[in-house]
Design an enzyme around this catalytic site. Structure first.
Site, PDB file in Angstrom:
ATOM      1  N   CYS A   1       0.837  -1.211   0.000  1.00 24.84           N
ATOM      2  CA  CYS A   1       0.000   0.000   0.000  1.00 24.84           C
ATOM      3  C   CYS A   1       0.870   1.259   0.000  1.00 24.84           C
ATOM      4  O   CYS A   1       0.535   2.256  -0.642  1.00 24.84           O
ATOM      5  CB  CYS A   1      -0.923   0.024   1.220  1.00 24.84           C
ATOM      6  SG  CYS A   1      -2.364  -1.033   1.103  1.00 24.84           S
TER       7      CYS A   1
ATOM      8  N   CYS B   1      -7.350  -7.408  -3.040  1.00 25.02           N
ATOM      9  CA  CYS B   1      -7.587  -7.072  -1.629  1.00 25.02           C
ATOM     10  C   CYS B   1      -9.035  -6.678  -1.360  1.00 25.02           C
ATOM     11  O   CYS B   1      -9.335  -6.092  -0.310  1.00 25.02           O
ATOM     12  CB  CYS B   1      -6.656  -5.936  -1.203  1.00 25.02           C
ATOM     13  SG  CYS B   1      -4.920  -6.369  -1.395  1.00 25.02           S
TER      14      CYS B   1
ATOM     15  N   CYS C   1      -4.985   1.914   4.913  1.00 25.63           N
ATOM     16  CA  CYS C   1      -3.845   1.592   4.061  1.00 25.63           C
ATOM     17  C   CYS C   1      -2.716   2.607   4.124  1.00 25.63           C
ATOM     18  O   CYS C   1      -1.702   2.432   3.485  1.00 25.63           O
ATOM     19  CB  CYS C   1      -4.301   1.432   2.625  1.00 25.63           C
ATOM     20  SG  CYS C   1      -4.806   2.968   1.885  1.00 25.63           S
TER      21      CYS C   1
HETATM   22  S1  ADX Z   1      -8.879   3.281   1.515  1.00 24.71           S
HETATM   23  O1  ADX Z   1      -7.835   4.000   2.247  1.00 24.71           O
HETATM   24  O2  ADX Z   1      -9.606   2.297   2.308  1.00 24.71           O
HETATM   25  O3  ADX Z   1      -8.420   2.753   0.233  1.00 24.71           O
HETATM   26  P1  ADX Z   1     -11.395   4.285   0.660  1.00 24.71           P
HETATM   27  O4  ADX Z   1     -11.480   3.304  -0.465  1.00 24.71           O
HETATM   28  O5  ADX Z   1     -12.337   4.123   1.802  1.00 24.71           O
HETATM   29  O6  ADX Z   1      -9.899   4.425   1.201  1.00 24.71           O
HETATM   30  O7  ADX Z   1     -11.565   5.737   0.044  1.00 24.71           O
HETATM   31  C1  ADX Z   1     -11.614   6.886   0.859  1.00 24.71           C
HETATM   32  C2  ADX Z   1     -11.109   8.072   0.074  1.00 24.71           C
HETATM   33  O8  ADX Z   1      -9.709   7.918  -0.140  1.00 24.71           O
HETATM   34  C3  ADX Z   1     -11.710   8.219  -1.296  1.00 24.71           C
HETATM   35  O9  ADX Z   1     -12.923   8.925  -1.234  1.00 24.71           O
HETATM   36  C4  ADX Z   1     -10.623   8.974  -2.023  1.00 24.71           C
HETATM   37  O10 ADX Z   1     -10.693  10.352  -1.735  1.00 24.71           O
HETATM   38  C5  ADX Z   1      -9.349   8.406  -1.414  1.00 24.71           C
HETATM   39  N1  ADX Z   1      -8.837   7.269  -2.205  1.00 24.71           N
HETATM   40  C6  ADX Z   1      -8.832   5.965  -1.861  1.00 24.71           C
HETATM   41  N2  ADX Z   1      -8.284   5.215  -2.837  1.00 24.71           N
HETATM   42  C7  ADX Z   1      -7.923   6.062  -3.825  1.00 24.71           C
HETATM   43  C8  ADX Z   1      -7.342   5.928  -5.112  1.00 24.71           C
HETATM   44  N3  ADX Z   1      -6.994   4.737  -5.609  1.00 24.71           N
HETATM   45  N4  ADX Z   1      -7.139   7.040  -5.847  1.00 24.71           N
HETATM   46  C9  ADX Z   1      -7.458   8.254  -5.375  1.00 24.71           C
HETATM   47  N5  ADX Z   1      -8.030   8.451  -4.175  1.00 24.71           N
HETATM   48  C10 ADX Z   1      -8.271   7.375  -3.409  1.00 24.71           C
HETATM   49 FE1  SF4 Z   2      -1.249  -3.580  -2.667  1.00 24.94          FE
HETATM   50 FE2  SF4 Z   2      -3.596  -4.580  -1.838  1.00 24.94          FE
HETATM   51 FE3  SF4 Z   2      -2.686  -2.230  -0.898  1.00 24.94          FE
HETATM   52 FE4  SF4 Z   2      -3.556  -2.481  -3.414  1.00 24.94          FE
HETATM   53  S1  SF4 Z   2      -4.778  -2.676  -1.516  1.00 24.94           S
HETATM   54  S2  SF4 Z   2      -1.769  -1.395  -2.777  1.00 24.94           S
HETATM   55  S3  SF4 Z   2      -2.785  -4.532  -3.954  1.00 24.94           S
HETATM   56  S4  SF4 Z   2      -1.795  -4.264  -0.582  1.00 24.94           S
END
Ligand code: ADX
Ligand code: SF4
Length: 249
Positions: A126, A211, A236
């Site tokens: 992550c 994931c 993450c």
């Molecule tokens: S996460 O930390 O668990 O992945 P989640 O999916 O709930 O986060 O998303 C919360 C906010 O984090 C989203 O509304 C966005 O603003 C930001 N975010 C999460 N993943 C991404 C991504 N791949 N690209 C850009 N912003 C992201």
């Molecule tokens: Fe890597 Fe899973 Fe994190 Fe995506 S969510 S960055 S595949 S560990």
């Protein structure tokens, strides 16, 4: 070293949250765009909440840059939605990728599916695929708009509308903080906002393909994210609730 883009005291932050608490999500977005023109940016995972925000931003007169982090492990449905959204709103969605060298070294050392072998490896993945590209994407900006909601998890209950993120030296704004899942869906349907087709297949929260799994009836919204890990620790690195509680002074 990241340049400090914003200076705000704990007291000022508290006042700001009080001042802005009665605004609608759209008014809140408009307030920040007017206050920090050219310095406000939105990160979209293409999730349901982010699609609402994209739609709200499209109705403002000043454009706000939108970016997404492509970890290299996204669902095909997410890539489809990036293009559908780009066309529907006639916007540029900047796509950030992880550093190829870092990914190569990580995979060489720990394997391509390292995240299943330990939480340490999952966090490393992550960090390299999400957090570091995020740091670059936010660089030079003062305000970061996200789609975080309190209802998403116990760890997100204490989030504020506006907080200072010391990790990225930025003001973090969560305009949908107090929206319920039903309200998000209502907005999506009323405004015919495009959304990830996986949401109709039991995926309330969508991250990287390896994931994320579908959830069962009655399961927590985020139960399908890193499902093999202990709940309560499933952030993450983009959003660390402990970091978010620390305020700039
Ligand atoms: S996460 O930390 O668990 O992945 P989640 O999916 O709930 O986060 O998303 C919360 C906010 O984090 C989203 O509304 C966005 O603003 C930001 N975010 C999460 N993943 C991404 C991504 N791949 N690209 C850009 N912003 C992201
Ligand atoms: Fe890597 Fe899973 Fe994190 Fe995506 S969510 S960055 S595949 S560990």
């Amino acid at each position: 070293m990241t340049k400090k883009n914003i200076n705000i005291t704990t007291e000022e932050l508290k006042k700001l949250n009080e001042q802005l608490s009665s605004l609608t999500a759209k008014e809140l977005l408009a307030w920040f765009v007017a206050r920090y023109p050219g310095k406000t940016i939105f990160s979209s995972s293409m999730g349901l909440e982010d699609q609402v925000i994209t739609d709200l931003l499209a109705s403002l007169s000043n454009p706000v840059p939108v970016f997404t982090l492509d970890t290299g492990r996204m669902f095909p449905e997410t890539y489809d939605l990036i293009d559908i959204t780009r066309q529907r709103y006639n916007i540029v969605i900047e796509v950030w990728f992880p550093d190829g060298g870092q990914v190569r070294r990580m995979v060489g050392e720990h394997g391509i599916n390292l995240f299943y072998s330990s939480q340490e490896n999952r966090k490393l993945c992550c960090h390299i695929r999400k957090t570091e590209p995020l740091r670059q994407a936010l660089s030079g900006y003062s305000v970061w708009i996200t789609g975080l909601r309190r209802e998403q998890s116990a760890a997100r209950q204490d989030l504020e509308l506006v907080s200072f993120d010391p990790e990225f030296n930025i003001l973090k704004v969560n305009p949908l903080l107090n929206w319920s899942t039903a309200e998000v869906w209502e907005y999506i349907r009323l405004n015919r906002v495009p959304y990830n087709t996986l949401h109709d297949q039991g995926y309330p929260s969508i991250g990287c393909q390896p994931c994320t799994r579908a959830v069962m009836e009655g399961e927590d919204i985020r139960a399908g994210r890193w499902w093999w890990e202990e709940s309560g620790k499933k952030e993450c690195g983009l959003h660390d609730p402990l970091k978010a509680k620390q305020k700039s002074s």
